[in-house]
Design a protein around this motif. Structure first.
Motif: not given
Length: 417
Positions: A71-77, A306-311, A334-342
């Motif tokens: 998910k793009y957003f951090y929270g549960s909802g 990172i541009f995947a997040l920008r997109y 998995n590295r990309f997954v870690e980036l999204t969490k960070a």
């Protein structure tokens, strides 16, 4: 009548209100005292404290059930604001939102469709891939909007090379997936059946590639990715100074952006700050922890990740009359997954009239504080002048300029090798 400058100043004020709003306080506490500030804007706001009496949607259950989806957003909802929606919510208490979910694929996820459509073995990723297929076909409200434009953007130049068949074959497989014969109970991932021949899917692929190759918007995405690469490249070079503080390196990076690029690319600076401050603790940045002959190529790949997040920011800002657009991303990396969490996203603030979108990170205050502390009073005055801000935003950054600056930085990088 509000001028463009006045509207832009109000957008900046709305950004500050969201960034400084305590995550433990309610959404109403943010909006209600500041209705005039948020007037005419849209806000998608992520939270772990959903309020039962306001329009919301759940994200956590989706991510928990389908591990390849991020998910793009951090929270549960999510909570949503627009003038019309907020007024109706207070009157009617419960409002059914029109929400469009979007699922994008990175290259490693997209290419699994090519391998699968070609009848090859997916090995250990088969179960995750089957879950992804089922999610797309069954997702919320009978299926997800399935978007593979990011793959085409990332493979834009490779797809123009006659000898490189991989992008074409991948897109053709994704086109055939549009016509997968799917029944929940009987579907077998090892034996897919398609209602379209390869040749028909191939013709549709040619049409799609032609449209993308001739699209000014897609060229714009290439420039935005190049900007991210250039800013990261400068950050890696500055990081070689082991005695300089984060503050001084960040200040030098900002000066580089303002003086050399004539831009203040906030989101690109955010990722460069993450690299300079937290690079040693984030596995995503491991490939550039030591400079070598392969660093340039690794940085290019990293800039696409990172541009995947920008997109997704672009996708989140897409909306139609009264609608909101919620992006998800599929990745087996998995590295990309870690980036999204960070790099957690707290909110997206949208001004459709002024054509501005601002992403607000969960650690926005930490980032903004360090940005401010790293700048001279002259630079702060330059950046806080909204007239100059608008001028920078309206001044195009050409591909030629980005290439010239990038080439110069690559020469500097090679000196460290």
């Amino acid at each position: 009548m509000e001028t463009r400058k006045e509207r832009f100043d109000r957008l900046q004020l709305a950004f500050n209100l969201v960034a400084h709003h305590d995550t433990e306080l309610s959404f109403s506490d943010l909006i209600e005292p500041n209705r005039d500030t948020f007037h005419g804007f849209k806000l998608v706001y992520s939270t772990n404290h959903l309020e039962g009496d306001f329009a919301n949607t759940s994200l956590k259950a989706i991510e928990d059930e389908y591990p390849t989806l991020k998910k793009y957003f951090y929270g549960s909802g999510l909570l949503f604001f627009s003038d019309e929606l907020y007024d109706r919510t207070w009157k009617e208490k419960h409002v059914k939102l029109s929400i469009d979910y979007s699922l994008s694929l990175d290259s490693n996820a997209a290419e699994r469709f090519r391998i699968w459509e070609d009848g090859k073995d997916l090995d250990k990723s088969e179960q995750d891939f089957e879950n992804l297929v089922r999610f797309i076909k069954e997702g919320p409200d009978s299926g997800f909007n399935f978007d593979y434009s990011f793959f085409i953007i990332e493979n834009y130049y490779d797809s123009m090379k006659p000898e490189n068949h991989r992008p074409f074959n991948t897109i053709r497989a994704l086109k055939r997936f549009d016509n997968l014969v799917y029944e929940k109970e009987s579907f077998c991932v090892k034996n897919p059946i398609f209602n379209e021949t390869r040749s028909l899917a191939g013709q549709r692929t040619i049409d799609t590639l032609y449209a993308f190759h001739s699209s000014p918007e897609i060229k714009g995405f290439q420039k935005r990715r190049m900007l991210l690469y250039v800013v990261l490249l400068k950050a890696v070079i500055l990081n070689q100074n082991k005695t300089a503080s984060i503050e001084s390196k960040l200040g030098e990076l900002i000066e580089f952006c303002i003086l050399d690029l004539e831009k203040f690319p906030k989101t690109e600076l955010y990722f460069a700050w993450k690299l300079m401050k937290y690079g040693k603790s984030l596995r995503f940045f491991d490939p550039v922890s030591q400079i070598g002959k392969k660093t340039k190529g690794k940085l290019r790949g990293m800039s696409w990740d990172i541009f995947a997040l920008r997109y997704q920011e672009t996708m989140a800002s897409k909306s139609y009359e009264g609608d909101f657009f919620i992006p998800f991303f599929a990745s087996f990396d998995n590295r990309f997954v870690e980036l999204t969490k960070a790099c957690p996203i707290r909110a997206v603030l949208i001004d459709e009239v002024g054509e501005n979108v601002i992403t607000i990170q969960l650690d926005e205050i930490e980032f903004q504080t360090e940005l401010t502390n790293s700048m001279s009073s002259e630079m702060l005055a330059e950046l806080n002048n909204s007239t100059k801000k608008l001028a920078r935003m309206n001044k195009p950054l050409t591909e030629d300029k980005l290439i010239a600056v990038g080439n110069k930085l690559e020469v500097q990088l090679e000196e460290y090798c």
